[in-house]
Enzyme design. Structure first.
Site: not given
Ligand code: ZN
Length: 305
Positions: A240, A249, A14
Site C-alpha cells: 500500500c 497480499n 490492483r
Molecule cells: Zn490491500
C-alpha cells in the site's frame, strides 16, 4: 464452523501492482486478468480510479477497462476513493462493481484519502449508492481494521460499528482488511464473528497482507469464524503506497492450495494459478513471495489424468 466453499477475489491487478515501482504495461495487466479468469476467478479487482500523480501504476485505468475481455459471468471491480473516481469507473461501461474503502482510524484515513474515519464511512456509503444508481453493485472494505501504522491498536467496537453502518448502504459484502499485516488469528476470529453478526445476512470478506507472515493463518481463522469471501493476489504481490512497510497480499495460489487441500472449495484451478504466478514473476523480474509456485506439485500427478 468453516463454510464448505468460499468465493475468491483476485486483487493482483490492483492491490498487487499498485505499490510496484516497475510500471507494468496495460497489455501485461490485461494478460494477468485473462490468466486469473482462465484459472477460475469470477471476481477480479482490475484497477483503481485514483489520482495518477499519487498512484502512477493505476494511470491506465481507462485503458485497462477498454481492453477487458467479454465475460458476463465475471465481476470486474474498480476501486474508488471518491465520487469523481466513481464517475470515472462508471463511465468506462466495463466496471460492474465499485469497491469503496473506509478506514478504521483518523490518522490513516487522512493519509489515505484526506478524511476522518467517520467521514470515510459516509463517503464509502455514497460510492455504494452511486454504484447502485448506475445499475452496478458496490462493496465496502474497512482498511486498517486490525491495526494502524499511525495509531497502533484499533478498537474492535469501532470496527463493528463501522461495518454495521456500511451495511445500511446494502453493499454486496463488508470486508475487513489487514492493510499493514499486523493481525493475529485469535483477533481475526473474534472480529469476523462480531462483524458477521452485525451485518448478517451480508457476507464478510477478508483481505490480508502478509507483512508478518500471519496471512494464511488469518485466512484460516477468518473462514472458521464465518467469512465466506477471500481476497488474494497472484504470487503474493502487493502493498500500500500510504502504509509504511506494508507487504504483499496473501498469495492466491497459496490460499487456494491450503483451502482445497483442507476440503474447502474455491472454484480455482491450482495448476493454472501456479503457471500464472510463474509468468508474473518473469514479468516483475523477481521472485515473488508466494511459496506454492516454487514448490513441487503435491500430489505429484494431477488426479484423473
Ligand atoms: Zn490491500
Amino acid at each position: 464452523m468453516a463454510v464448505p466453499q468460499i468465493s475468491f477475489v483476485e486483487v493482483g491487478p490492483r492491490d498487487g501492482l499498485q505499490n510496484e515501482k516497475t510500471l507494468v504495461s496495460t497489455a501485461d495487466k490485461l494478460r494477468l486478468i485473462q490468466k486469473a479468469i482462465d484459472a477460475g476467478a469470477r471476481r477480479i479487482e482490475v484497477t483503481s480510479f485514483v489520482n495518477p500523480k499519487r498512484v502512477p501504476q493505476m494511470a491506465d485505468a481507462e485503458e485497462v477497462c477498454g481492453g477487458l475481455p467479454q465475460h458476463d459471468d465475471v465481476t470486474f471491480i474498480g476501486l474508488v476513493m471518491n465520487a469523481k473516481g466513481a464517475e470515472r469507473a462508471i463511465a468506462t461501461g466495463r466496471i460492474t462493481q465499485l469497491g469503496a474503502v473506509a478506514v478504521a482510524t483518523d490518522k490513516f484515513a487522512i493519509a489515505n484519502q484526506g478524511q476522518t474515519s467517520s467521514e470515510s464511512v459516509v463517503a464509502a456509503m455514497g460510492i455504494i449508492r452511486q454504484a447502485q444508481d448506475a445499475g452496478l453493485t458496490g462493496q465496502a472494505t474497512i482498511g486498517a481494521a486490525f491495526g494502524c501504522p499511525f495509531e497502533g491498536e484499533v478498537a474492535e467496537d469501532h470496527v463493528v460499528a463501522m461495518a454495521a453502518k456500511l451495511a445500511e448502504a446494502n453493499p454486496v459484502e463488508v470486508a475487513l482488511a489487514d492493510t499493514i499485516g499486523v493481525g493475529n488469528p485469535a483477533q481475526v476470529a473474534r472480529l469476523v464473528r462480531r462483524v458477521a453478526a452485525a451485518i448478517a445476512p451480508l457476507p464478510v470478506r477478508v483481505h490480508f497482507h502478509n507483512t508478518r507472515n500471519t496471512g494464511l493463518a488469518n485466512v484460516w481463522a477468518a473462514i472458521e469464524a464465518g467469512a465466506s469471501v477471500v481476497d488474494a493476489s497472484l504470487g503474493g504481490l502487493g502493498g500500500c503506497p500510504f502504509a509504511p512497510g506494508a507487504a504483499g497480499n496473501v498469495p492466491s495460489e497459496d490460499v487456494v492450495y491450503m483451502l482445497e487441500r483442507a476440503g474447502i472449495s474455491t472454484g480455482m484451478d491450482l495448476d493454472k494459478l501456479v503457471s500464472a504466478s510463474r509468468w508474473l514473476s518473469e514479468i516483475m523480474e523477481r521472485k515473488l513471495p508466494g511459496m506454492v509456485a516454487q514448490a513441487p506439485r503435491f500430489p505429484a500427478e494431477r488426479q484423473g489424468d
